[in-house]
Structures are given as structure tokens and as C-alpha cells.
Design a protein around this motif. Structure first.
Motif, PDB file in Angstrom:
ATOM      1  N   LYS A 144       0.907  -1.782   0.199  1.00 54.61           N
ATOM      2  CA  LYS A 144      -0.230   0.089   0.147  1.00 54.61           C
ATOM      3  C   LYS A 144       0.820   1.207   0.192  1.00 54.61           C
ATOM      4  O   LYS A 144       1.573   1.247   0.849  1.00 54.61           O
ATOM      5  CB  LYS A 144      -0.906   0.161   1.147  1.00 54.61           C
ATOM      6  CG  LYS A 144      -2.256  -0.407   0.645  1.00 54.61           C
ATOM      7  CD  LYS A 144      -2.685  -0.253   2.075  1.00 54.61           C
ATOM      8  CE  LYS A 144      -2.095  -0.846   3.643  1.00 54.61           C
ATOM      9  NZ  LYS A 144      -3.171  -1.138   4.624  1.00 54.61           N
ATOM     10  N   VAL A 145       0.687   2.479  -0.360  1.00 59.69           N
ATOM     11  CA  VAL A 145       0.976   3.366  -0.628  1.00 59.69           C
ATOM     12  C   VAL A 145      -0.244   4.667   0.150  1.00 59.69           C
ATOM     13  O   VAL A 145      -1.078   4.895  -0.528  1.00 59.69           O
ATOM     14  CB  VAL A 145       1.531   3.459  -1.918  1.00 59.69           C
ATOM     15  CG1 VAL A 145       2.180   5.612  -1.722  1.00 59.69           C
ATOM     16  CG2 VAL A 145       2.658   3.057  -2.405  1.00 59.69           C
ATOM     17  N   HIS A 146       0.704   5.540   0.780  1.00 65.13           N
ATOM     18  CA  HIS A 146      -0.496   5.890   1.320  1.00 65.13           C
ATOM     19  C   HIS A 146       0.469   7.801   1.614  1.00 65.13           C
ATOM     20  O   HIS A 146       1.487   7.372   1.707  1.00 65.13           O
ATOM     21  CB  HIS A 146      -0.404   6.112   3.078  1.00 65.13           C
ATOM     22  CG  HIS A 146      -1.416   7.755   3.865  1.00 65.13           C
ATOM     23  ND1 HIS A 146      -2.109   7.518   3.543  1.00 65.13           N
ATOM     24  CD2 HIS A 146      -0.669   8.363   4.394  1.00 65.13           C
ATOM     25  CE1 HIS A 146      -2.839   9.076   4.195  1.00 65.13           C
ATOM     26  NE2 HIS A 146      -1.871   9.252   4.398  1.00 65.13           N
ATOM     27  N   ALA A 147       0.097   8.640   0.677  1.00 67.89           N
ATOM     28  CA  ALA A 147       0.172  10.174   0.297  1.00 67.89           C
ATOM     29  C   ALA A 147      -0.466  10.944   0.646  1.00 67.89           C
ATOM     30  O   ALA A 147      -1.769  10.973   0.758  1.00 67.89           O
ATOM     31  CB  ALA A 147       0.234  10.056  -1.414  1.00 67.89           C
ATOM     32  N   SER A 148      -0.184  12.120   0.837  1.00 67.72           N
ATOM     33  CA  SER A 148      -0.541  13.331   2.075  1.00 67.72           C
ATOM     34  C   SER A 148       0.137  14.204   1.096  1.00 67.72           C
ATOM     35  O   SER A 148       1.047  14.294   1.477  1.00 67.72           O
ATOM     36  CB  SER A 148      -1.151  13.204   3.054  1.00 67.72           C
ATOM     37  OG  SER A 148       0.161  13.031   4.213  1.00 67.72           O
ATOM     38  N   GLU A 149      -0.277  15.222   1.673  1.00 66.78           N
ATOM     39  CA  GLU A 149       0.766  16.627   0.926  1.00 66.78           C
ATOM     40  C   GLU A 149      -0.028  17.861   1.788  1.00 66.78           C
ATOM     41  O   GLU A 149      -1.332  17.921   2.473  1.00 66.78           O
ATOM     42  CB  GLU A 149      -0.244  17.195  -0.259  1.00 66.78           C
ATOM     43  CG  GLU A 149       0.479  15.875  -1.474  1.00 66.78           C
ATOM     44  CD  GLU A 149      -0.627  16.687  -2.786  1.00 66.78           C
ATOM     45  OE1 GLU A 149      -0.194  16.534  -4.040  1.00 66.78           O
ATOM     46  OE2 GLU A 149      -1.080  17.162  -3.538  1.00 66.78           O
ATOM     47  N   PHE A 150       0.746  19.137   1.847  1.00 66.04           N
ATOM     48  CA  PHE A 150       0.851  20.146   3.141  1.00 66.04           C
ATOM     49  C   PHE A 150       1.631  20.985   2.524  1.00 66.04           C
ATOM     50  O   PHE A 150       1.881  21.461   1.016  1.00 66.04           O
ATOM     51  CB  PHE A 150       1.389  19.676   3.717  1.00 66.04           C
ATOM     52  CG  PHE A 150       1.756  18.394   4.705  1.00 66.04           C
ATOM     53  CD1 PHE A 150       0.477  18.418   6.020  1.00 66.04           C
ATOM     54  CD2 PHE A 150       1.799  17.263   4.065  1.00 66.04           C
ATOM     55  CE1 PHE A 150       0.642  17.120   6.339  1.00 66.04           C
ATOM     56  CE2 PHE A 150       1.133  15.481   4.708  1.00 66.04           C
ATOM     57  CZ  PHE A 150       0.379  16.069   5.929  1.00 66.04           C
ATOM     58  N   THR A 151       1.197  22.250   2.755  1.00 63.96           N
ATOM     59  CA  THR A 151       1.317  24.009   2.449  1.00 63.96           C
ATOM     60  C   THR A 151       1.856  24.833   4.179  1.00 63.96           C
ATOM     61  O   THR A 151       1.071  24.197   4.555  1.00 63.96           O
ATOM     62  CB  THR A 151       0.956  24.856   1.103  1.00 63.96           C
ATOM     63  OG1 THR A 151      -0.471  25.170   1.521  1.00 63.96           O
ATOM     64  CG2 THR A 151       0.245  23.825   0.088  1.00 63.96           C
ATOM     65  N   CYS A 152       2.648  26.208   3.008  1.00 60.13           N
ATOM     66  CA  CYS A 152       3.090  26.744   4.419  1.00 60.13           C
ATOM     67  C   CYS A 152       3.125  27.511   3.695  1.00 60.13           C
ATOM     68  O   CYS A 152       3.765  28.636   2.953  1.00 60.13           O
ATOM     69  CB  CYS A 152       4.024  25.498   5.282  1.00 60.13           C
ATOM     70  SG  CYS A 152       4.035  24.589   5.706  1.00 60.13           S
ATOM     71  N   ASP A 153       3.113  28.650   4.333  1.00 57.74           N
ATOM     72  CA  ASP A 153       2.925  30.179   3.454  1.00 57.74           C
ATOM     73  C   ASP A 153       4.344  30.583   3.884  1.00 57.74           C
ATOM     74  O   ASP A 153       5.018  30.114   4.923  1.00 57.74           O
ATOM     75  CB  ASP A 153       1.632  30.785   3.985  1.00 57.74           C
ATOM     76  CG  ASP A 153      -0.094  30.378   3.187  1.00 57.74           C
ATOM     77  OD1 ASP A 153       0.948  29.798   2.293  1.00 57.74           O
ATOM     78  OD2 ASP A 153      -0.816  30.702   3.543  1.00 57.74           O
ATOM     79  N   TYR A 154       4.104  31.657   3.197  1.00 53.46           N
ATOM     80  CA  TYR A 154       5.935  32.115   3.771  1.00 53.46           C
ATOM     81  C   TYR A 154       5.524  33.617   5.206  1.00 53.46           C
ATOM     82  O   TYR A 154       4.070  33.396   5.239  1.00 53.46           O
ATOM     83  CB  TYR A 154       5.841  33.737   2.848  1.00 53.46           C
ATOM     84  CG  TYR A 154       6.225  33.188   1.528  1.00 53.46           C
ATOM     85  CD1 TYR A 154       7.369  32.781   1.324  1.00 53.46           C
ATOM     86  CD2 TYR A 154       5.808  33.930   0.602  1.00 53.46           C
ATOM     87  CE1 TYR A 154       8.097  32.654  -0.205  1.00 53.46           C
ATOM     88  CE2 TYR A 154       5.835  33.512  -0.707  1.00 53.46           C
ATOM     89  CZ  TYR A 154       7.292  33.003  -1.106  1.00 53.46           C
ATOM     90  OH  TYR A 154       7.361  32.183  -2.524  1.00 53.46           O
ATOM     91  N   VAL A 155       6.433  33.482   5.766  1.00 55.21           N
ATOM     92  CA  VAL A 155       6.081  33.650   7.194  1.00 55.21           C
ATOM     93  C   VAL A 155       7.299  35.087   7.687  1.00 55.21           C
ATOM     94  O   VAL A 155       7.904  34.682   6.830  1.00 55.21           O
ATOM     95  CB  VAL A 155       5.565  32.539   8.396  1.00 55.21           C
ATOM     96  CG1 VAL A 155       4.805  32.416   9.198  1.00 55.21           C
ATOM     97  CG2 VAL A 155       7.198  31.753   8.521  1.00 55.21           C
ATOM     98  N   TYR A 156       6.823  36.029   8.461  1.00 51.19           N
ATOM     99  CA  TYR A 156       7.584  37.015   8.518  1.00 51.19           C
ATOM    100  C   TYR A 156       8.521  37.231   9.668  1.00 51.19           C
ATOM    101  O   TYR A 156       7.519  36.640  11.050  1.00 51.19           O
ATOM    102  CB  TYR A 156       6.568  38.048   8.035  1.00 51.19           C
ATOM    103  CG  TYR A 156       7.266  39.091   8.525  1.00 51.19           C
ATOM    104  CD1 TYR A 156       8.401  39.932   8.418  1.00 51.19           C
ATOM    105  CD2 TYR A 156       6.226  40.693   9.809  1.00 51.19           C
ATOM    106  CE1 TYR A 156       9.284  41.425   9.214  1.00 51.19           C
ATOM    107  CE2 TYR A 156       6.803  41.483  10.033  1.00 51.19           C
ATOM    108  CZ  TYR A 156       7.999  42.287  10.141  1.00 51.19           C
ATOM    109  OH  TYR A 156       8.259  43.628  10.598  1.00 51.19           O
ATOM    110  N   HIS A 157       9.648  37.728   9.947  1.00 56.18           N
ATOM    111  CA  HIS A 157       9.775  37.857  11.891  1.00 56.18           C
ATOM    112  C   HIS A 157       9.181  38.184  12.322  1.00 56.18           C
ATOM    113  O   HIS A 157       9.158  38.248  14.138  1.00 56.18           O
ATOM    114  CB  HIS A 157      11.780  37.780  11.792  1.00 56.18           C
ATOM    115  CG  HIS A 157      12.408  37.176  10.917  1.00 56.18           C
ATOM    116  ND1 HIS A 157      12.287  37.500   9.174  1.00 56.18           N
ATOM    117  CD2 HIS A 157      12.786  36.044  10.658  1.00 56.18           C
ATOM    118  CE1 HIS A 157      13.278  36.453   8.970  1.00 56.18           C
ATOM    119  NE2 HIS A 157      13.400  35.839   9.806  1.00 56.18           N
ATOM    120  N   ALA A 158       9.213  39.662  12.334  1.00 64.01           N
ATOM    121  CA  ALA A 158       8.142  40.077  13.347  1.00 64.01           C
ATOM    122  C   ALA A 158       8.691  40.860  14.331  1.00 64.01           C
ATOM    123  O   ALA A 158       8.712  41.024  15.494  1.00 64.01           O
ATOM    124  CB  ALA A 158       6.405  40.245  13.433  1.00 64.01           C
TER     125      ALA A 158
END
Ligand code: FES
Ligand code: FES
Lengths: 152, 732
Positions: free
Chosen positions: B333-347
Motif C-alpha cells: 500500500k502507499v499512503h500519500a498526503s500533501e501540505f502547504t505552508c505560506d511565507y512567514v515573517y520574523h516580526a
């Protein structure tokens, strides 16, 4: 340009600035009391908090033309020898990390304790909610205010 | 003060070689810590670069690292005081100048990165202190005519028990001579951990007093006689600069002295800060095109995602174990999943500020930086002088979190001082600090896991499409030397603690012209989100509790311990009403240096109508090796957990037509007090070496929150931050 006369930390001050000059810059660059910090310039962070006639205000949002005759207190004038109960509590709870926001935090908290000797945790949170700390010293800020209220 | 700079090149090879050979490399290098062998009388009590003892017993310890809130100016001097057996109340901490002798032993530069400061200076600082102590002991032995082996020390005192004689370090300093050849101290001769008096016990941070009374500590607070003010409007994108701007109009404004075109922006110089900020608001500039001028982050994110899905697209491969591709191809079996992260700023709350004064005979710079060596080098280059002509006054930083590893603000201030012919205090407005920020790369990630018929993992493939950081931070040569492996992007995309027999991770470069930087926790803030949500999904597939599944899959007992401890703190198995728990494992470090480990549990609720997540509790167990300052470790964990929670719930930079869409704290919101949950931290000691701390709270929070939302709602959040709109979409 206009000459503005007011009181800073109990002493008379007179500056010649453009009428729309923010109190923040008057305090820290003209009068060289640099404990009051610039963080956003738009009233969003609280690092520039000082007292004007006893009320905590964002000094970046008060301009010279509103200052005549006012009593301004900055972190440098909060207490003799920096010995305000909040300052002692700040040290006891080891609140500051980078420290940059802390003058503003202490000045904001000082207004609370001046009017409410025993604030609840909810009152502390509500009063301090506009003062940002990127280092996340928030848990210790709350503890220090509670300590100062207890020990004052 | 002498703040000379010595050039040292950093290559990946040297860094890894240095880190692999920690103990002996340091021992060999240690004697070079002593530049001089003067008598005390001539050296003013200077035992070596790190330690000076005055006749009144005051011990001055030089701290080679720069404070940005992490507590290094307490921890490093404390480590030295421990080995010297100094009375801590007699210790004064001084910022060490920029000099090769103070270089970070692993990084070979004066640099404060990767939570590596205490770890890196651990042996050299102790060795220097031990040598200083030996010098004192030898001097007393000679004077009292007793064998040195009969002497011991108590805090700041040499003791001869047999004759009941005692002498304070200050008195010894009055007659001791620093010998030609300094006593050699081998690592195994250093004080054993069982005898530590200071390490492991909390001492108050000396900087806290000044920071509670508004003392001038930061570049923002610097006043130099005759200085003028400036601000810099940088071009919207990397590599761009002004074609033209309304110079005459700006120059005519009150108190404005000049407005100048720099390669990367427009500088405005005036007599007051209020004047330059007012003029900044009136700037009209036309910017030349650069690769990033058309960037649209939302559209790009779709492309990044398409890239990680495309088997034909090859990325640069980082560390691998076995043949994961074959294992997955042959899996049941193969399990696959996807993720995203936006740009973040140091602030960081102090925007960039630098005071520079270019004089006929050199340049003086006042600023805070995470990379002192580079700040000096860049100031020299900008001023057209040798590094020996640069004086860097190292100011504390009002936060940094990776931002001030880049020192473009130093170059800008030097250029503006040249233009003004005067000392210049350059202050960036918050708006410019955001719009011209350097961000953690945007990430699309896909993880494929091959499972056998009994749901056992046989292969793990982690694909990352993200902007790069290393070429802009360290240069293309370093990137090439690392065979294209951007370790800042990759960090965390490996699973050495789990029982995963084959593993591969690759990075598809997304070169879009966006300014990037390391951000607290570097890659792990994004990669561990994907890893730990996938672990949760595998638990779900296997029909197991996420805690039990992790404990079974974690092969390292230290790792199991942090996860178990966090679960115990959270009372994991107790059912909640309206809230749920999510758990994660995380790590910080590099294999040759060692990993600090963290178990994190988040308790959340979700308002289905608004899509708002509320975090009710965070529990965290952190294995930091040897805790040097336990209270400060708790503070650093609280700090980094809160930092990461912001990136889970709110923080995002978006870019349209090459221009950052956010401009201040109203549209780049960081967490405020009312959003901070109760946080409990347990610090676990697992050895006698301090491991990385300052960023340790980062990797665990985003996945723990996502996993908690799943436990509560049955829906997975895969796109960070989990904004209300995204949450509503996921719940729909
Ligand atoms: S600088 Fe005034 S509120 Fe931020
Ligand atoms: S202590 Fe750093 S911003 Fe508050």
C-alpha cells in the motif's frame, strides 16, 4: 515649527518641533529618553506606551500639538531608582527576553495597578491585550503583574 | 576597544568536520585561546581572551555571542564561571569584541545561529576557564610552597586544606603571572557535571534589570553627536532598485537634507526622524524589473504543489537511508498526503536600525546582528576600507529570530553615512520592515509512505518544493559545496528517530526572486508539520491511538520519553468535552551535534461558524541534554511554542505582482496575550552536554494543532496557517 511646553517625568520640557511630530520621537530622539520604543508607529504594538496625565497612551499616536501643559511619564520616570513594584516583579519573574517591548508592557501594567489594586487574571489580560511581545513573554508578564499586585 | 575582525571562510565541510570531531577538535584548538602571556601586572589581570580578574576580585567575562533575548549573555559567562569556580556575584559580563579568538568553534565565525551557541562554545569556554583556574592555582602553590595537587577551590577562593589557608582570586591576581606556556587542560580534566555549582541552577539574567528600566541597549537607542536620521525604502523585490524617484520634491520638504538612490532602494536623509518618515510617505519611485517583480504567491503555491506531485520533476536529494523509491514501488500500500505552508515573517519588534559613521580613517557601526563577522566585513566593503578600520559596537537585538543574520541594513547605513558625510541613524519603518522582509520559504510538500501487508512502514519519501535560502545567505559557492543541499529548507525532513527502514527527501528549487531567510526553527517549522501529521494518519490507518502508534514506532528511548512525558502532562487519555488533543514529536539539531527532542500536546476547540481555532493548552516535554539554565529553557520553550502557535493559526505573508501585501501588525498579526493558552513545560535532562534550545518549541506545535483538530472534527488541516477560511473549508 512650534514650541511645545509640557512636563516630562516631573520636569519641565520645551521642544521646538513640527506640530504633527509624534510624542514618541519627542521623547526618545529629542529628549533622548530612549526607554520608550518604536515598534509600529500606528498604535498596534504598544512598545511606545507612556503615561499622559496618568493614562497609558501610545506615544506614536499623540502629537506635539496635543501636548501643551500635559504631564508625561516614561519608563525612566515611573519610579525613583526603577523601584516600582512592577519593575521588582519583572525582575523576580525574569520577564524580559529581548526586552524591547518591556518598557511599554510595564507602563501599560502600571496604569492598571494605579486604578485597580487587585486585578483579576481576566482584567489583566483585557488590559494588556494590546501590547505585543514577539518573544512570547506573556505568561511571565501575567505572573509579574499578579506578583506586583500581591507585593505592592 | 579593539574590535578587530579576522577573516575565516565557512564551508559546509569545515562545519561538519568541526561538528563531527567536537571533543578533540576543541581540545587541540583551545590553547590558541590565549593570545598573550603577559604578566598580570601588564595585562590588567587578563588571564585570557575570556577572563580578566581584577585585584578587588571582580571577574570580567567576555561573552562572544550577542544577546537577542535567548539568554546567551548569561549562559556562556555562567559556564565559564563554573569551570573557573568563580563567585557569580563577582562576575561582570562584557560583550567580547569581534575577533577570531571569539569565533564560534563549529561555525568558525562570530555568529549566533541554529540554537548552537551554548552547544558550540561548551568545551572551549570551559577549557579557557579551566586554564585560567590552573594559572591561579599554580601561582598560589608557588607562593605557599605547597604541591599544587593539595590546593582546591571554592567560589573565587583558593584553599589549602592541610594548612587551613585561603586566598581570594583577587589577591592571587595581585601577584600571579601568566606563564609563557599555558597549562594544558584536556576535556576529561574539566569539572565533572556532578560537581557543578552554577550550571543547572537558575541565576538571574543580568540583562533583565536593564530591560525592566528602559536602559539604552539597542541600536534604536544609540545617539552619536552630530548624527542625522535616515530611512530606506527598499525596492519591492530582490535585485530591484530605483529607476527614478521624486528627489526634488522630497528634498524640498522641511528638515530633509537629501534623498539618494542606492542600488537597492531610495534613502532619505534628514535632521529628524519624523521628517524622514514623513518624506518616506511621499516617496514616488519607479523600480526596475527583477525576477521577482511578477510574483503571485497564491498562483505559485499551486505550481509548487504540481511540482511535488510530478514524478518526472527531480529535486536535490538530501540525506537518504536505503532505497526508499524501490521500497515504495514494491509496497503493498502507499499512503500519500500533501501540505502547504505560506511565507512567514520574523516580526521582531525592533525594526532594522543601524547607526553608521564613515570617517576619513575608518567606519564605526552600532547595530545588533546575528553575524558579527559578516557585519564587519560588509561595513568594510561598503566603506571601501579594510576590516581593521571597522569598529562594530554590538548592540542587543530587539528580537531577531533569524532576520538579522542578513546584514543589509549595515550596508545601507554605511552608504547613507557616506552620502550624508555625517553619522547617520538609519531606522526602517515597520511598513518597510514587513514589505522588505525576508521570509521563511513557502513550502508545498508531499509525503509518500510505502506499507507492507501488515501496515509496517517500508519506505518514506518526502518531497519539498520551496524557495531556497542558502544561496542568498551564504552564497552560491557554499550551496555548490553542499552539492545543492539547502540544509535550511531541508531541516526536519528526515525521520531518524522513527523505525523507518528506507527514507529519501528531495527539494525542488522554486527560484521566484522572493527574499528569503532562516526563520526560527528553520525548515523544521514546515517539514515537521508534514511528517507528524502523516504519522497521525498512519496511526489512523492502522486503527491505533496516535500516542501508542508513535511510542511503538519511535526506536530511540529519548524520543519515546518526551512523547510519553508530554502525553502524561496532558492527561492524554482523559476525554474532553468540546475540545480534543493532538500530539507530535519533534527534534532540533544535526546528527553530528546531537538532537534535542520535544514532545508537544495541544488542546483545541473549533468554532464551526467562524472557523476560529482556539488553543486551550500546550504541554511540552523537552529533552535538552544538560539543562544549563532550566528557568531560561522554560522561557525559551514558552517563547518558541507561542511563536509556532502564531504560525499555526495566523501568520502569513502573501505576495501579489511582486509586492508583499501585508504592512504592519494589523494584517500580519502575531499572537497577543488573550490568545496565549496555559503552557506547561517539562525540561528533561538526558546527559552532560547541552543541546540546542532556543528554537525547540517550533517543530511540534503546528502538527499538534492539526492533529488535535482532526481528533475533534475528523478533518485534517494541511495548509498552514489554519486561517478561519481554511478551517471552514476543511469542515464543510
Ligand atoms: S510604536 Fe506606538 S503602538 Fe507601536
Ligand atoms: S521581550 Fe522581546 S518583544 Fe517582548
Amino acid at each position: 515649527m512650534a514650541v511645545v511646553a509640557f512636563t516630562i517625568n516631573g520636569r519641565p520640557a520645551k521642544v521646538e518641533v513640527a506640530p504633527d511630530t509624534p510624542l514618541l520621537w519627542i521623547v526618545r530622539e529629542h529628549l533622548k529618553l530612549s526607554g520608550t520604543k518604536y515598534g509600529c508607529g500606528t498604535g498596534l504594538c504598544g512598545s511606545c506606551t507612556v503615561h499622559v496625565d496618568g493614562r497609558a497612551v501610545r506615544s506614536c499616536q499623540v502629537v506635539a500639538s496635543q501636548l501643551g501643559g500635559k504631564q508625561v511619564t516614561t519608563i525612566e520616570g515611573l519610579a525613583a531608582d526603577a523601584n516600582h513594584p512592577l519593575q521588582r516583579a519583572w525582575i523576580a519573574e525574569q520577564v524580559p527576553q529581548c526586552g524591547y517591548c518591556q518598557s511599554g508592557q510595564i507602563m501599560q501594567a502600571a496604569e492598571l495597578l494605579a486604578t485597580n489594586k487587585k486585578p483579576s487574571r481576566e482584567q489583566i489580560v483585557a488590559h494588556m491585550d494590546g501590547n505585543l511581545c514577539r518573544c512570547g513573554t506573556y505568561p511571565r508578564i501575567v505572573r509579574a503583574i499578579e506578583r506586583a499586585a500581591r507585593e505592592a | 576597544m579593539n574590535r578587530r575582525h579576522s577573516k575565516a571562510k565557512l564551508s559546509r565541510r569545515e562545519m561538519l568536520a568541526g561538528s563531527a570531531g567536537l571533543s578533540f577538535a576543541f581540545a587541540v584548538g583551545a590553547p590558541s585561546l590565549f593570545g598573550e602571556s603577559d604578566a598580570f601586572a601588564q595585562s590588567g589581570g587578563r588571564l585570557n581572551a575570556y577572563v580578566t580578574i581584577a585585584k578587588d576580585g571582580t571577574i570580567t567575562i567576555a561573552s562572544p555571542a550577542l544577546e537577542m533575548g535567548q539568554g546567551v549573555n548569561t549562559a556562556l559567562p555562567l559556564i565559564i564561571a563554573e569551570e573557573l569556580d568563580a563567585d557569580w556575584s563577582k562576575v561582570r559580563v562584557q560583550q567580547a569584541p569581534v575577533a577570531a579568538v571569539f569565533n564560534h568553534p563549529i561555525l568558525q565565525q562570530q555568529m549566533v545561529v541554529g540554537s548552537l551557541t551554548v552547544r558550540g562554545y561548551w568545551i572551549p569556554c570551559r577549557t579557557a576557564a579551566a586554564q585560567a583556574r590552573r594559572v591561579l592555582l599554580n601561582a598560589v602553590a608557588e607562593r605557599w610552597k605547597v604541591p599544587v595537587t593539595e590546593l582546591t577551590t571554592e567560589p573565587s577562593t583558593v584553599v589549602h586544606a592541610a594548612s587551613k589557608r585561603r586566598i581570594g582570586y583577587g589577591e592571587v591576581a595581585a601577584f600571579a603571572q601568566v606563564p609563557e606556556k599555558l597549562p594544558e587542560v584536556k576535556p576529561e580534566e574539566l569539572k565533572p557535571a556532578s560537581q557543578f555549582r552554577l550550571i543547572g541552577k537558575d541565576v538571574p539574567r543580568p540583562d533583565v534589570v536593564d530591560k525592566s528600566s528602559g536602559k539604552p541597549l539597542y541600536a534604536m537607542d544609540v545617539q552619536v553627536p552630530g548624527m542625522v536620521y535616515a530611512t530606506l525604502a527598499r525596492a519591492p523585490v530582490r535585485g530591484s532598485g530605483p529607476i527614478s524617484f521624486n528627489r526634488d520634491e522630497l528634498k524640498a520638504l522641511p528638515n530633509i537634507l537629501d534623498a539618494v538612490a542606492l542600488d537597492n532602494g531610495v534613502g532619505i536623509i534628514g535632521n529628524t526622524v519624523e521628517a524622514v518618515f514623513a518624506a518616506r510617505g511621499k516617496l514616488k519611485a519607479e523600480w526596475r524589473d527583477a525576477p521577482g517583480s511578477k510574483v503571485d504567491s497564491a498562483a505559485n503555491l499551486h505550481e509548487y504543489l504540481a511540482h511535488v506531485r510530478d514524478p518526472a520533476r527531480k529535486g536535490v536529494v538530501g540525506r537518504t537511508t536505503g532505497d526508499a523509491i524501490a521500497a515504495i514501488a514494491g509496497a503493498a500500500k502507499v499512503h500519500a498526503s500533501e501540505f502547504t505552508c505560506d511565507y512567514v515573517y520574523h516580526a521582531q519588534i525592533e525594526p532594522h536600525v543601524c547607526v553608521a559613521w564613515v570617517k576619513p580613517d575608518g567606519v564605526e557601526v552600532w547595530t545588533g546582528t546575528q553575524w558579527q563577522t559578516r557585519a564587519v566585513a560588509e561595513a568594510a566593503k561598503a566603506a571601501g576600507v579594510g576590516v581593521e578600520k571597522v569598529t562594530l559596537h554590538q548592540m542587543q537585538m530587539g528580537g531577531s529570530f533569524g532576520r538579522n543574520i542578513f546584514v543589509e541594513y549595515v550596508i545601507d547605513a554605511v552608504n547613507l553615512s557616506k552620502a550624508a558625510g555625517k553619522p547617520v541613524k538609519m531606522i526602517q519603518s515597520r511598513g518597510d520592515d514587513v514589505v522588505h522582509g525576508r521570509f521563511r520559504p513557502m513550502y508545498a510538500q508531499r509525503i509518500e509512505v510505502g506499507l507492507d501487508a501488515s501496515d509496517k512502514i517500508v519506505g518514506w519519501r518526502h518531497r519539498i518544493a520551496a524557495d531556497t535560502v542558502v544561496p542568498y545567505l551564504y552564497g552560491q559557492a557554499r550551496m555548490d559545496a553542499q552539492k545543492g543541499v539547502d540544509h535550511i529548507v531541508f531541516a526536519g525532513a528526515d525521520v531518524p528517530h522513527y523505525d523507518v527502514p528506507t527514507h529519501i527527501a528531495d527539494h525542488i528549487y522554486e527560484e521566484r526572486g522572493v527574499r528569503t531567510a532562516p526563520w526560527r526553527g528553520i525548515g523544521a517549522g514546515a517539514t515537521n508539520f508534514a511528517v507528524e501529521v502523516v504519522i497521525d494518519e498512519l496511526a489512523q490507518l492502522a486503527g491505533q491511538n496516535p500516542l501508542a502508534y508513535r511510542l511503538a514506532l519511535l526506536k530511540d528511548p529519548r524520543a519515546r520519553r518526551v512523547v510519553e512525558a508530554a502525553a502524561k502532562m496532558a492527561d492524554w487519555s482523559r476525554k474532553r468535552d468540546g475540545t480534543a488533543l493532538g500530539i507530535s514529536f519533534g527534534k532540533l539539531g544535526l546528527p553530528p551535534i546531537g538532537f534535542s527532542l520535544v514532545g508537544t500536546v495541544a488542546e483545541v476547540s473549533v468554532d464551526r461558524s467562524t472557523g476560529r481555532i482556539r488553543c486551550h493548552n500546550l504541554w511540552c516535554a523537552a529533552d535538552v541534554g544538560l539543562p544549563v539554565q532550566p528557568g531560561n529553557i522554560v522561557a525559551q520553550l514558552e517563547s518558541s511554542l507561542i511563536f509556532a502557535l502564531g504560525s499555526a493559526l495566523k501568520e502569513r505573508i502573501t505576495i501579489q505582482d511582486g509586492v508583499v501585501q501585508q504592512s504592519n501588525f494589523h494584517d500580519y498579526e502575531i499572537l497577543r496575550l488573550s490568545e496565549i493558552p496555559p503552557i506547561a513545560v517539562e525540561v528533561i535532562r538526558s546527559g552532560d552536554i547541552p543541546l540546542p534550545v532556543g528554537e525547540l518549541g517550533i517543530p511540534g506545535v503546528v502538527p499538534a494543532v492539526s492533529n488535535a483538530v482532526f481528533a475533534l472534527t475528523g478533518r485534517r488541516l494541511r495548509n498552514a496557517p489554519f486561517t478561519p477560511n481554511r478551517v471552514k473549508a476543511a469542515l464543510a
